[in-house]
Design a protein around this motif. Structure first.
Motif, PDB file in Angstrom:
ATOM      1  N   ARG A 150       0.830  -1.204   0.000  1.00 18.47           N
ATOM      2  CA  ARG A 150       0.000   0.000   0.000  1.00 18.47           C
ATOM      3  C   ARG A 150       0.868   1.260   0.000  1.00 18.47           C
ATOM      4  O   ARG A 150       0.591   2.218  -0.708  1.00 18.47           O
ATOM      5  CB  ARG A 150      -0.925   0.025   1.210  1.00 18.47           C
ATOM      6  CG  ARG A 150      -1.625   1.381   1.342  1.00 18.47           C
ATOM      7  CD  ARG A 150      -2.427   1.490   2.590  1.00 18.47           C
ATOM      8  NE  ARG A 150      -3.710   0.829   2.448  1.00 18.47           N
ATOM      9  CZ  ARG A 150      -4.676   0.877   3.356  1.00 18.47           C
ATOM     10  NH1 ARG A 150      -4.479   1.551   4.465  1.00 18.47           N
ATOM     11  NH2 ARG A 150      -5.806   0.248   3.169  1.00 18.47           N
ATOM     12  N   ASP A 153       2.252   1.836  -3.334  1.00 15.55           N
ATOM     13  CA  ASP A 153       1.220   2.393  -4.201  1.00 15.55           C
ATOM     14  C   ASP A 153       1.131   3.908  -3.996  1.00 15.55           C
ATOM     15  O   ASP A 153       1.006   4.682  -4.940  1.00 15.55           O
ATOM     16  CB  ASP A 153      -0.123   1.731  -3.879  1.00 15.55           C
ATOM     17  CG  ASP A 153      -1.146   1.922  -4.975  1.00 15.55           C
ATOM     18  OD1 ASP A 153      -2.276   2.359  -4.692  1.00 15.55           O
ATOM     19  OD2 ASP A 153      -0.803   1.644  -6.138  1.00 15.55           O
ATOM     20  N   ARG A 154       1.208   4.302  -2.737  1.00 19.85           N
ATOM     21  CA  ARG A 154       1.160   5.733  -2.416  1.00 19.85           C
ATOM     22  C   ARG A 154       2.319   6.464  -3.055  1.00 19.85           C
ATOM     23  O   ARG A 154       2.164   7.532  -3.651  1.00 19.85           O
ATOM     24  CB  ARG A 154       1.199   5.898  -0.893  1.00 19.85           C
ATOM     25  CG  ARG A 154       1.017   7.303  -0.409  1.00 19.85           C
ATOM     26  CD  ARG A 154      -0.459   7.677  -0.364  1.00 19.85           C
ATOM     27  NE  ARG A 154      -0.638   9.028   0.153  1.00 19.85           N
ATOM     28  CZ  ARG A 154      -0.751  10.112  -0.594  1.00 19.85           C
ATOM     29  NH1 ARG A 154      -0.675  10.026  -1.895  1.00 19.85           N
ATOM     30  NH2 ARG A 154      -0.919  11.292  -0.030  1.00 19.85           N
ATOM     31  N   LEU A 156       3.974   5.609  -5.607  1.00 23.82           N
ATOM     32  CA  LEU A 156       3.780   5.643  -7.061  1.00 23.82           C
ATOM     33  C   LEU A 156       2.884   6.806  -7.455  1.00 23.82           C
ATOM     34  O   LEU A 156       3.114   7.474  -8.467  1.00 23.82           O
ATOM     35  CB  LEU A 156       3.186   4.315  -7.551  1.00 23.82           C
ATOM     36  CG  LEU A 156       4.170   3.152  -7.630  1.00 23.82           C
ATOM     37  CD1 LEU A 156       3.428   1.841  -7.808  1.00 23.82           C
ATOM     38  CD2 LEU A 156       5.151   3.363  -8.765  1.00 23.82           C
ATOM     39  N   GLY A 157       1.863   7.046  -6.654  1.00 32.31           N
ATOM     40  CA  GLY A 157       1.001   8.199  -6.907  1.00 32.31           C
ATOM     41  C   GLY A 157       1.780   9.489  -6.825  1.00 32.31           C
ATOM     42  O   GLY A 157       1.600  10.406  -7.635  1.00 32.31           O
ATOM     43  N   LEU A 158       2.692   9.578  -5.878  1.00 31.36           N
ATOM     44  CA  LEU A 158       3.491  10.792  -5.723  1.00 31.36           C
ATOM     45  C   LEU A 158       4.513  10.927  -6.847  1.00 31.36           C
ATOM     46  O   LEU A 158       4.772  12.033  -7.331  1.00 31.36           O
ATOM     47  CB  LEU A 158       4.195  10.788  -4.360  1.00 31.36           C
ATOM     48  CG  LEU A 158       3.240  10.907  -3.174  1.00 31.36           C
ATOM     49  CD1 LEU A 158       3.983  10.721  -1.869  1.00 31.36           C
ATOM     50  CD2 LEU A 158       2.536  12.259  -3.177  1.00 31.36           C
ATOM     51  N   SER A 161       2.847  12.505  -9.633  1.00 32.96           N
ATOM     52  CA  SER A 161       2.223  13.822  -9.474  1.00 32.96           C
ATOM     53  C   SER A 161       3.137  14.877  -8.874  1.00 32.96           C
ATOM     54  O   SER A 161       2.954  16.056  -9.135  1.00 32.96           O
ATOM     55  CB  SER A 161       0.965  13.703  -8.624  1.00 32.96           C
ATOM     56  OG  SER A 161       1.287  13.238  -7.333  1.00 32.96           O
ATOM     57  N   GLU A 175       9.174   3.606 -13.988  1.00 32.63           N
ATOM     58  CA  GLU A 175       9.062   2.960 -12.678  1.00 32.63           C
ATOM     59  C   GLU A 175       9.451   1.495 -12.776  1.00 32.63           C
ATOM     60  O   GLU A 175       9.150   0.824 -13.775  1.00 32.63           O
ATOM     61  CB  GLU A 175       7.610   3.069 -12.179  1.00 32.63           C
ATOM     62  CG  GLU A 175       7.161   4.502 -11.981  1.00 32.63           C
ATOM     63  CD  GLU A 175       5.671   4.689 -12.163  1.00 32.63           C
ATOM     64  OE1 GLU A 175       5.016   3.789 -12.714  1.00 32.63           O
ATOM     65  OE2 GLU A 175       5.152   5.744 -11.745  1.00 32.63           O
ATOM     66  N   ILE A 201      -1.236  -5.792  -7.994  1.00 34.97           N
ATOM     67  CA  ILE A 201      -1.737  -4.596  -7.315  1.00 34.97           C
ATOM     68  C   ILE A 201      -1.040  -3.333  -7.817  1.00 34.97           C
ATOM     69  O   ILE A 201      -1.670  -2.302  -8.034  1.00 34.97           O
ATOM     70  CB  ILE A 201      -1.548  -4.715  -5.784  1.00 34.97           C
ATOM     71  CG1 ILE A 201      -2.358  -5.912  -5.268  1.00 34.97           C
ATOM     72  CG2 ILE A 201      -1.987  -3.443  -5.083  1.00 34.97           C
ATOM     73  CD1 ILE A 201      -2.037  -6.285  -3.839  1.00 34.97           C
ATOM     74  N   LEU A 202       0.281  -3.415  -8.004  1.00 30.14           N
ATOM     75  CA  LEU A 202       1.013  -2.187  -8.341  1.00 30.14           C
ATOM     76  C   LEU A 202       1.107  -1.928  -9.838  1.00 30.14           C
ATOM     77  O   LEU A 202       1.151  -0.771 -10.267  1.00 30.14           O
ATOM     78  CB  LEU A 202       2.422  -2.239  -7.722  1.00 30.14           C
ATOM     79  CG  LEU A 202       2.428  -2.255  -6.188  1.00 30.14           C
ATOM     80  CD1 LEU A 202       3.845  -2.330  -5.658  1.00 30.14           C
ATOM     81  CD2 LEU A 202       1.741  -1.011  -5.638  1.00 30.14           C
ATOM     82  N   ARG A 203       1.126  -3.020 -10.622  1.00 29.19           N
ATOM     83  CA  ARG A 203       1.062  -2.878 -12.090  1.00 29.19           C
ATOM     84  C   ARG A 203       2.105  -1.942 -12.657  1.00 29.19           C
ATOM     85  O   ARG A 203       1.800  -1.026 -13.421  1.00 29.19           O
ATOM     86  CB  ARG A 203      -0.332  -2.417 -12.521  1.00 29.19           C
ATOM     87  CG  ARG A 203      -1.372  -3.418 -12.140  1.00 29.19           C
ATOM     88  CD  ARG A 203      -2.644  -3.237 -12.899  1.00 29.19           C
ATOM     89  NE  ARG A 203      -3.540  -4.349 -12.618  1.00 29.19           N
ATOM     90  CZ  ARG A 203      -4.641  -4.618 -13.258  1.00 29.19           C
ATOM     91  NH1 ARG A 203      -5.000  -3.847 -14.254  1.00 29.19           N
ATOM     92  NH2 ARG A 203      -5.392  -5.633 -12.931  1.00 29.19           N
ATOM     93  N   ILE A 204       3.346  -2.111 -12.269  1.00 32.17           N
ATOM     94  CA  ILE A 204       4.446  -1.402 -12.910  1.00 32.17           C
ATOM     95  C   ILE A 204       5.463  -2.451 -13.350  1.00 32.17           C
ATOM     96  O   ILE A 204       5.448  -3.572 -12.854  1.00 32.17           O
ATOM     97  CB  ILE A 204       5.111  -0.365 -11.965  1.00 32.17           C
ATOM     98  CG1 ILE A 204       5.597  -1.024 -10.669  1.00 32.17           C
ATOM     99  CG2 ILE A 204       4.152   0.770 -11.655  1.00 32.17           C
ATOM    100  CD1 ILE A 204       6.429  -0.090  -9.810  1.00 32.17           C
TER     101      ILE A 204
END
Lengths: 269, 307
Positions: A150, A153-154, A156-158, A161, A175, A201-204
């Motif tokens: 998790r 994942d966070r 990755l969002g950062l 962005s 990534e 879940i992460l899909r990278i």
């Protein structure tokens, strides 16, 4: 033009510094001039893992504040040529780490180095955001357990962005998923997420797996990046990761339970 | 030029006149009119342009009531200029009835030229037409279509569960992070108050944990995974062509006709117009991980499989 790689995770204690040390050393062993920077101001570990803690005179904050030059502050690694370390400050505040200062440092390093590896601190605050800001590539270190996934994942969002590439609408950061502390036995028993679960879940893009290894602790205590411990499973794993990063096609190892042969069981191994 | 609906006072004259009955009545009338948007008051240029574009239609335009839209111009006009403009447009079959401009002081000048005055309406006529068509959909409660499977035993269990759990909180998105540019809001000045509609927001990158997407005034389409801990919100419908592992809130401003369509249903929470459900207990096997749609049936959340 230097390639800037951030080693990040979100979660603490998953193997960022271990990976930064071995990954940077791996690049250097392959002949690429590499510098690894510790961004964990106040809780620096990279110098310990690299075995250069007694040779730290100046650090990145000194360079940012123009109290020392980059040349004075870079520490040449004792295990391999081509590798330099820029330690973090242990006594200063995180606030001393400014984006403008870091940009100057990175621009200067980019003149001489092929790869700039940024060892990110844990979390999603200033230190971590500064470490990922200038990245061209990111290795997202993840343990095969839900909290780490998790937090990855966070992060990755950062990365998508809050990085310079995202903010300036450039080509996004590349990534890579690195699964560390993997134990196929525990996966088989259902105690641990499998690599496929994490990938789902992460899909990278998946760059590799580093098995849980006794060698890592021994290596860090002796101030040697584990990649230098020839024959250790973690060492082989990091060498594979570096090779894949550089474009080689290496089959994935350490994913399956090792069948222990009779002789090995009789005489230990 | 564009067609507009105008509310217009007209005078109705009664055929039979009794001494005690008023000789006139004023009622409202709605008429179709044209709006001639003028970007210059240079009459020579206009005449030239009209003769190029309008001369061909001279036969079709039989003195149609026309609004002279001067809203984009800084108008420092005179009665004579407006009279000349009226005459010019009349020659090309356009019967000017009024000017449209934000400055109310023009009303007197316009009146002296035999023209009405009205303020601009900040809307696009396409928007007006679109919302006019959308309203019937919104008002009519959408009945589930015939080809949606009737609620089977398992989905009935879901419906029963939602009856207990359903909460009618008016959920307002907490901190809203608009991560993508959304079309500028366009409001309609006159009554009736039509809702503003925006383009559908399309997201094609994963929505990671901690991220929040809000499609204001419209629908949301998501083409990549929504992670657990992520939130997607829309005033309209939400279509997710990927796994939903986080939260999806449709009809965020109270549109009970909004629906959520999910390719792979593994959510933490779903909500329509504030009626929400969490998934502490797993959804039934027939729904979990499958393609479903979620809608409200008389304040009850229904989750139905999509074949």
């Amino acid at each position: 033009m230097a390639r800037i790689i951030v080693i990040t995770s979100g979660k603490g204690g998953v193997g960022k510094t271990t990976t930064s040390a071995s990954f940077a050393a791996g690049l250097a062993l392959r002949g690429h001039k590499t510098v690894v920077i510790d961004f964990d101001v106040g809780l620096r570990n990279l110098d310990l893992i690299m075995g250069c803690e007694r040779r730290v005179v100046y650090d990145i904050i000194n360079v940012i504040n123009n109290e020392s030059s980059l040349n004075q502050s870079l520490i040449k690694d004792k295990h391999c040529d081509n590798l330099y370390i820029l330690p973090a400050s242990q006594t200063r505040d995180k606030d001393a780490l400014t984006l403008e200062g870091v940009e100057r440092v990175i621009n200067e390093l980019a003149k001489d180095f092929e790869y700039i590896v940024c060892d990110s601190p844990a979390g999603i605050e200033k230190g971590a955001l500064t470490a990922l800001y200038f990245a061209d590539e990111a290795i997202v270190v993840t343990n095969p357990e839900v909290a780490s996934v998790r937090d990855s994942d966070r992060i990755l969002g950062l990365l998508a962005s809050k990085s310079r590439r995202a903010i300036e609408n450039l080509e996004p950061i590349r990534e890579h998923l690195l699964v560390t502390r993997y134990s196929p036995e525990r996966v088989e028993k259902g105690e641990m997420l499998s690599v496929n679960d994490v990938k789902e879940i992460l899909r990278i893009p998946f760059i590799g797996v580093v098995p849980e290894s006794q060698a890592v602790l021994q290596a860090s205590n002796s101030g040697t990046p584990v990649i230098h411990v020839n024959g250790a499973d973690a060492s082989d794993a990091y060498k594979d990761v570096v090779a894949r990063f550089l474009g080689e096609d290496r089959p994935h190892r350490f994913l399956d339970v090792q069948k222990v042969g009779l002789l090995k069981r009789l005489f230990g191994g | 030029m564009s067609k507009l609906r105008l509310l217009f006072n007209s005078i109705a004259v009664h055929a039979t006149m009794s001494p005690y009955k008023s000789p006139f009545d004023i009622k409202s009338a709605s008429i179709d009119a044209l709006a001639l948007h003028l970007y210059t008051l240079d009459l020579a240029r206009l005449e030239q342009a009209f003769s190029v574009r309008l001369a061909k239609r001279a036969g079709q335009l039989l003195h149609e009531p026309t609004l002279l839209d001067l809203a984009t111009l800084e108008v420092n006009t005179s009665v004579d200029e407006l009279l000349a403009l009226r005459e010019l447009t009349a020659r090309f079959g356009l019967q000017a009835i009024s000017i449209r401009h934000p400055d109310p002081s023009l009303a007197d000048i316009a009146a002296a030229a035999g023209l009405g005055w009205m303020p601009p309406v900040i809307e696009s006529t396409r928007l007006l037409a679109a919302t006019a068509e959308a309203i019937p959909d919104a008002i009519a409660a959408p009945a589930p279509e015939a080809d949606i499977p009737a609620i089977t035993g398992e989905t009935a269990a879901v419906v029963a569960a939602t009856e207990e759990e359903v909460s009618a909180s008016t959920e307002q998105p907490a901190t809203v992070i608009e991560q993508h540019p959304i079309a500028a809001a366009e409001t309609i000045v006159d009554k009736p108050a039509l809702p503003t509609r925006h383009k559908t927001l399309i997201i094609d990158k994963p929505v990671r944990t901690g991220q929040q997407i809000y499609a204001k005034g419209g629908d949301l389409i998501v083409l990549a995974t929504i992670s657990g801990g992520a939130e997607v919100i829309a005033d309209g419908n939400i279509h997710i062509y990927a796994p939903l592992r986080g939260r999806a809130l449709a009809g965020a401003h109270g549109d009970m006709s909004a629906r959520i369509f999910v390719h792979r249903f593994e959510p933490e929470l779903i909500s329509i117009a504030g009626f929400y459900r969490t998934f502490d207990t797993e959804p039934p096997v027939s729904l979990k991980g499958h393609s479903v749609q979620v809608y409200l049936d008389a304040e009850r959340l229904v989750i139905a499989p999509l074949t």
